[in-house]
Design a protein around this motif. Structure first.
Motif, PDB file in Angstrom:
ATOM      1  N   PHE A  61       0.823  -1.211   0.000  1.00 57.30           N
ATOM      2  CA  PHE A  61       0.000   0.000   0.000  1.00 57.30           C
ATOM      3  C   PHE A  61       0.865   1.273   0.000  1.00 57.30           C
ATOM      4  CE2 PHE A  61      -2.508  -3.330   2.090  1.00 57.30           C
ATOM      5  CZ  PHE A  61      -3.608  -3.371   1.246  1.00 57.30           C
ATOM      6  N   LYS A  62       2.063   1.189   0.626  1.00 61.43           N
ATOM      7  CA  LYS A  62       2.964   2.344   0.652  1.00 61.43           C
ATOM      8  C   LYS A  62       4.077   2.221  -0.382  1.00 61.43           C
ATOM      9  CE  LYS A  62       2.236   3.375   5.549  1.00 61.43           C
ATOM     10  NZ  LYS A  62       2.887   3.567   6.853  1.00 61.43           N
ATOM     11  N   PHE A  63       4.054   1.110  -1.140  1.00 57.23           N
ATOM     12  CA  PHE A  63       5.080   0.856  -2.159  1.00 57.23           C
ATOM     13  C   PHE A  63       6.485   0.919  -1.547  1.00 57.23           C
ATOM     14  CE2 PHE A  63       1.441   2.576  -4.523  1.00 57.23           C
ATOM     15  CZ  PHE A  63       1.218   1.560  -5.451  1.00 57.23           C
ATOM     16  N   LYS A  64       6.605   0.243  -0.407  1.00 59.13           N
ATOM     17  CA  LYS A  64       7.896   0.203   0.274  1.00 59.13           C
ATOM     18  C   LYS A  64       8.216  -1.220   0.703  1.00 59.13           C
ATOM     19  CE  LYS A  64       7.910   4.952   1.977  1.00 59.13           C
ATOM     20  NZ  LYS A  64       8.053   5.840   3.137  1.00 59.13           N
ATOM     21  N   ILE A  65       9.519  -1.467   0.919  1.00 61.53           N
ATOM     22  CA  ILE A  65       9.993  -2.741   1.412  1.00 61.53           C
ATOM     23  C   ILE A  65      10.499  -2.541   2.841  1.00 61.53           C
ATOM     24  CG2 ILE A  65      11.682  -4.580   1.138  1.00 61.53           C
ATOM     25  CD1 ILE A  65       9.676  -4.640  -1.018  1.00 61.53           C
ATOM     26  N   LEU A  86      16.781  -4.690  14.239  1.00 63.01           N
ATOM     27  CA  LEU A  86      16.927  -3.472  13.452  1.00 63.01           C
ATOM     28  C   LEU A  86      15.849  -3.483  12.387  1.00 63.01           C
ATOM     29  CD1 LEU A  86      20.793  -3.232  12.876  1.00 63.01           C
ATOM     30  CD2 LEU A  86      19.403  -1.763  14.308  1.00 63.01           C
ATOM     31  N   LYS A  87      15.168  -2.400  12.216  1.00 64.93           N
ATOM     32  CA  LYS A  87      14.126  -2.300  11.199  1.00 64.93           C
ATOM     33  C   LYS A  87      14.353  -1.043  10.376  1.00 64.93           C
ATOM     34  CE  LYS A  87      10.501  -4.432  14.056  1.00 64.93           C
ATOM     35  NZ  LYS A  87       9.162  -4.225  14.659  1.00 64.93           N
ATOM     36  N   THR A  88      14.076  -1.166   9.052  1.00 67.81           N
ATOM     37  CA  THR A  88      14.111  -0.004   8.176  1.00 67.81           C
ATOM     38  C   THR A  88      13.187  -0.276   7.001  1.00 67.81           C
ATOM     39  OG1 THR A  88      15.519   1.541   6.985  1.00 67.81           O
ATOM     40  CG2 THR A  88      16.090  -0.788   6.813  1.00 67.81           C
ATOM     41  N   GLN A  89      13.077   0.688   6.134  1.00 68.46           N
ATOM     42  CA  GLN A  89      12.283   0.514   4.924  1.00 68.46           C
ATOM     43  C   GLN A  89      12.880   1.353   3.810  1.00 68.46           C
ATOM     44  OE1 GLN A  89       8.350   1.663   6.164  1.00 68.46           O
ATOM     45  NE2 GLN A  89       8.801   3.846   6.109  1.00 68.46           N
ATOM     46  N   VAL A  90      12.702   0.825   2.601  1.00 65.91           N
ATOM     47  CA  VAL A  90      13.208   1.530   1.414  1.00 65.91           C
ATOM     48  C   VAL A  90      12.079   1.657   0.419  1.00 65.91           C
ATOM     49  CG1 VAL A  90      15.572   0.753   1.743  1.00 65.91           C
ATOM     50  CG2 VAL A  90      14.005  -0.613   0.358  1.00 65.91           C
ATOM     51  N   SER A  91      12.211   2.629  -0.427  1.00 67.20           N
ATOM     52  CA  SER A  91      11.213   2.857  -1.466  1.00 67.20           C
ATOM     53  C   SER A  91      11.293   1.740  -2.503  1.00 67.20           C
ATOM     54  CB  SER A  91      11.447   4.219  -2.112  1.00 67.20           C
ATOM     55  OG  SER A  91      10.664   4.357  -3.272  1.00 67.20           O
ATOM     56  N   LEU A  92      10.140   1.175  -2.858  1.00 63.89           N
ATOM     57  CA  LEU A  92      10.095   0.117  -3.877  1.00 63.89           C
ATOM     58  C   LEU A  92      10.604   0.641  -5.206  1.00 63.89           C
ATOM     59  CD1 LEU A  92       9.256  -2.791  -4.446  1.00 63.89           C
ATOM     60  CD2 LEU A  92       6.950  -1.967  -4.977  1.00 63.89           C
ATOM     61  N   LYS A  93      10.300   1.883  -5.501  1.00 69.25           N
ATOM     62  CA  LYS A  93      10.749   2.499  -6.759  1.00 69.25           C
ATOM     63  C   LYS A  93      12.262   2.600  -6.778  1.00 69.25           C
ATOM     64  CE  LYS A  93      10.274   6.776  -9.420  1.00 69.25           C
ATOM     65  NZ  LYS A  93       9.651   8.119  -9.465  1.00 69.25           N
ATOM     66  N   ALA A  94      12.879   3.039  -5.610  1.00 66.96           N
ATOM     67  CA  ALA A  94      14.338   3.158  -5.555  1.00 66.96           C
ATOM     68  C   ALA A  94      14.997   1.792  -5.668  1.00 66.96           C
ATOM     69  CB  ALA A  94      14.751   3.846  -4.259  1.00 66.96           C
ATOM     70  N   LEU A  95      14.346   0.788  -5.036  1.00 68.21           N
ATOM     71  CA  LEU A  95      14.907  -0.566  -5.077  1.00 68.21           C
ATOM     72  C   LEU A  95      14.892  -1.121  -6.490  1.00 68.21           C
ATOM     73  CD1 LEU A  95      16.075  -2.851  -3.359  1.00 68.21           C
ATOM     74  CD2 LEU A  95      13.746  -3.727  -3.076  1.00 68.21           C
ATOM     75  N   LEU A  96      13.769  -0.926  -7.210  1.00 70.77           N
ATOM     76  CA  LEU A  96      13.654  -1.417  -8.584  1.00 70.77           C
ATOM     77  C   LEU A  96      14.610  -0.669  -9.494  1.00 70.77           C
ATOM     78  CD1 LEU A  96       9.748  -1.813  -8.829  1.00 70.77           C
ATOM     79  CD2 LEU A  96      11.470  -3.617  -8.609  1.00 70.77           C
ATOM     80  N   GLY A  97      14.891   0.598  -9.148  1.00 76.09           N
ATOM     81  CA  GLY A  97      15.835   1.380  -9.944  1.00 76.09           C
ATOM     82  C   GLY A  97      17.262   1.206  -9.487  1.00 76.09           C
TER      83      GLY A  97
END
Length: 727
Positions: A61-65, A86-97
């Motif tokens: 829903f937030k397009f994040k991992i 440890l927890k974090t999240q990255v943008s799905l768009k940045a990951l795909l790019g």
């Protein structure tokens, strides 16, 4: 078309299953470990990071991992900090790019020893505050959740959050004060620290707090909070630590109390306090102090310990002003009395107001002969202030018991509690001898006036004659004009139209001139005159009985005229006391002397109807507590006495003298040619010449010895002839 449609549906189902799996279960990888390590090293490049595989979970829903790893360890030198996750999240768009960028980092710790955590932090941020904190903290554990956000350049933003709780912590701030068992929940957000559900022990005394907050305020920290505790009982050690420094002149014995406290203050980097405010509600079960005050003249049965019981106390401190209001029972004597008080201490002065309600206990004022009825309630109220120089101003002092009223207003005292200015004094009461007292003292035209209708001076005379009271409480250079209609000297004698003036200077009466009238046109006159260092005092009383009868060793004194003269220079006074034409019914020491001398007839008369004396004269010197009696001479129709000696107050009496029956004196005088026949004629009685005697010992255990004498001493003969010649 159907095949294409089914294919699309199948692909969508597979994608949905994959998305569902990735969203719920995720996958593990170590692909991103290096990026996370680099982010942590941005905080401190000397910190070693041990990471396990990272689990990736999709947030569709937030397009994040979402990335999560557990069992991470941070190591700097020999200090290891274990991280639960440890927890974090990255943008799905940045990951795909293929542009990996961590936007935030959430760290959850295991239970960490606080000393190790402080050491770890000091490796990359070594501040004086952390150095002091490391020395202060002795043990304790912490569990925390840390949320960090990074900007586009990978730097930590200032909106980070730290939440967690601290348990079983011990602090050693000062050797005397032992903080331990500290537990609380904390929340930290950008220069704001909030502590909740706080519990701690201070020197084995347990405290709790709803919350305490610390907020950065420019270069200071603003600290606010609430602290309370249930009933605590202070032992001697804790009394000396927490109470004695603030009440150094009071010997405390016991304190049991509970309280609720709101407070706030600012603390700078040097650990200096300022802008302190607090508001406390205190309930005291019992507060005992050792009584060092000599108040027996007011409270006859006063206890060695004074106890404050069931006191409600409100304490406020605001802008350097202290406000204290309280009320409760106080055990001064046998029963509880009720005390209220209010104190406002500012930088320039202390304003106070108090009242004491005495119900079933005694209360008296000796010098006024006032004593409350035990069954009646007496209220005492005091209101005044103390300035920064220690000078005391009493706005009002009131005592009220039914119709009895004692009111004093507007008087000033110095640091020695000496009265330096009086306003108005009103006395309207019936004393314990059932005598009415109604007088007023007031200031008018730079002089004081003492006026009234009635005043019972009986107790005041006793105090002046027998009590060693310090009269230097009055430090006013002034003139007092006295005009009282009637003064009672005792229950039989009174003076009317008592008037005159008294002059005070340097805490002494320098001049006085007072007169009054007995019944039957008999007078009293009292004077004091001062010339340089010499003070002369005279007293003439046409009725001597009101004074003489107060001496316990004289019983049955009647009639008589008293004439007293004293000259005092530099603490030494030489005095002469004369009493004329009086009668004694009983004088125990004299009776004993007469009995031992076998003069039983005269002894019987003395203890019966009495013996008349025509003249009594005493010459003596007072210096300090010693009275030196140069001569006491008394002559009467039955006997004559001559003696001398000394008296040390409350220690010893030493007297010696000669006693001669009047018949012997007549026989001796009658033998003198010409003069004897003129005075007594040719007929003389029988009897011995006389006796010599000694009286010595403590006042309550006198030893008397008697020796008959065959001849009279020249001094006795000379003194008798002088007296006869004078008459």
């Amino acid at each position: 078309m159907k095949i294409i449609f089914k294919l699309i549906i199948s692909i969508l189902i597979i994608l949905l299953i994959i998305l569902t799996y990735l969203s719920i279960f995720g996958i593990e990888t170590d692909r991103f470990n290096s990026q996370i390590k680099n982010k942590i090293k941005n905080i401190d490049n000397k910190t070693e990071v041990k990471l396990n595989k990272i689990k990736l979970v999709l947030d569709p829903f937030k397009f994040k991992i979402k990335l999560k790893t557990v069992g991470t360890k941070l190591k700097n030198q020999n200090v290891i900090i274990e991280i639960e996750s440890l927890k974090t999240q990255v943008s799905l768009k940045a990951l795909l790019g293929n542009k990996f960028s961590i936007e935030n980092l959430e760290i959850s710790t295991n239970s960490i020893e606080i000393k190790n955590l402080i050491k770890f932090i000091r490796f990359f941020q070594n501040t004086p505050e952390l150095f002091i904190l490391e020395k202060v903290v002795k043990n304790g554990y912490l569990i925390a959740d840390i949320k960090l956000e990074f900007d586009s350049e990978g730097n930590i933003k200032n909106n980070y959050e730290i939440n967690g709780f601290l348990r079983d912590t011990k602090l050693d701030i000062l050797k005397k004060y032992n903080f331990q068992k500290i537990n609380f929940i904390f929340e930290y957000q950008k220069d704001n620290l909030l502590l909740n559900d706080i519990a701690f022990s201070l020197n084995k005394l347990n405290f709790i707090s709803e919350n305490i907050s610390l907020k950065k305020d420019k270069d200071d920290f603003l600290i606010k909070g609430k602290v309370s505790h249930n009933k605590l009982e202070f032992d001697e050690k804790n009394l000396n630590l927490f109470v004695k420094p603030f009440l150094p002149k009071i010997d405390l014995e016991r304190l049991k109390f509970s309280s609720k406290n709101d407070f706030s203050f600012k603390l700078n980097k040097k650990f200096e306090f300022k802008d302190i405010t607090f508001n406390s509600e205190v309930f005291i079960d019992k507060f005992s102090i050792i009584n060092k005050l000599d108040f027996k003249d007011f409270f006859p049965n006063i206890n060695n310990n004074l106890s404050f019981l069931d006191h409600e106390l409100s304490i406020k401190y605001l802008k350097n002003d202290l406000y204290i209001d309280g009320k409760g029972n106080i055990l001064l004597q046998d029963k509880n009395d009720f005390l209220t008080y209010s104190i406002n201490k500012t930088e320039d002065s202390t304003i106070f107001k108090t009242s004491l309600d005495i119900n079933d206990d005694l209360f008296k004022i000796n010098f006024l002969n006032y004593e409350k009825s035990k069954k009646d309630k007496t209220s005492i109220k005091l209101e005044g202030s103390i300035n920064r120089n220690g000078l005391i101003f009493i706005k009002s002092f009131n005592i009220k018991e039914k119709k009895n009223k004692i009111n004093i207003t507007s008087f000033h005292l110095n640091k020695k509690f000496e009265v330096i200015k009086l306003g108005l004094v009103n006395l309207d009461y019936i004393d314990k001898e059932k005598q009415k007292n109604f007088i007023q003292l007031y200031l008018k035209n730079s002089r004081y006036h003492l006026k009234g209708t009635f005043f019972n001076a009986n107790k005041l005379i006793d105090n002046l004659l027998f009590e060693d009271n310090d009269s230097n409480f009055l430090n006013i250079d002034t003139r007092v004009n006295i005009n009282i209609d009637k003064i009672y000297l005792d229950n039989e004698h009174d003076l009317s139209n008592f008037k005159g003036d008294i002059f005070f200077k340097n805490k002494q009466i320098t001049n006085a001139n007072l007169v009054g009238n007995f019944t039957g046109d008999k007078r009293l006159k009292f004077t004091i005159t001062s010339e340089g260092n010499n003070k002369i005092t005279t007293l003439f009383m046409a009725q001597a009985k009101p004074i003489v009868k107060r001496y316990k060793f004289i019983k049955g004194f009647d009639e008589g005229i008293l004439d007293f003269y004293s000259s005092k220079t530099v603490g030494v006074s030489n005095s002469t006391l004369k009493i004329y034409d009086f009668k004694l019914k009983e004088l125990p020491v004299l009776t004993k002397i007469l009995t031992l001398a076998s003069l039983q007839g005269i002894a019987d008369i003395l203890s019966g109807e009495g013996i008349r004396f025509e003249d009594f004269e005493m010459n003596f010197k007072n210096e300090g507590s010693t009275m030196t009696i140069n001569e006491i001479y008394a002559i009467g129709p039955a006997i004559s006495i001559l003696m001398d000696g000394y008296v040390e107050k409350d220690k010893i009496i030493s007297l010696r003298g000669t006693l001669v029956p009047a018949t012997t004196i007549n026989k001796f005088i009658g033998s003198i040619p010409v003069l004897g026949k003129l005075l007594v004629g040719t007929k003389t009685g029988e009897g011995v010449f006389g006796v010599s005697f000694k009286i010595k010992g403590p006042p309550k255990d006198l030893d008397t010895t008697v020796n008959p004498i065959k001849t009279l001493t020249p001094r006795f003969i000379t003194r008798t002839l002088e007296k006869i010649k004078k008459d």
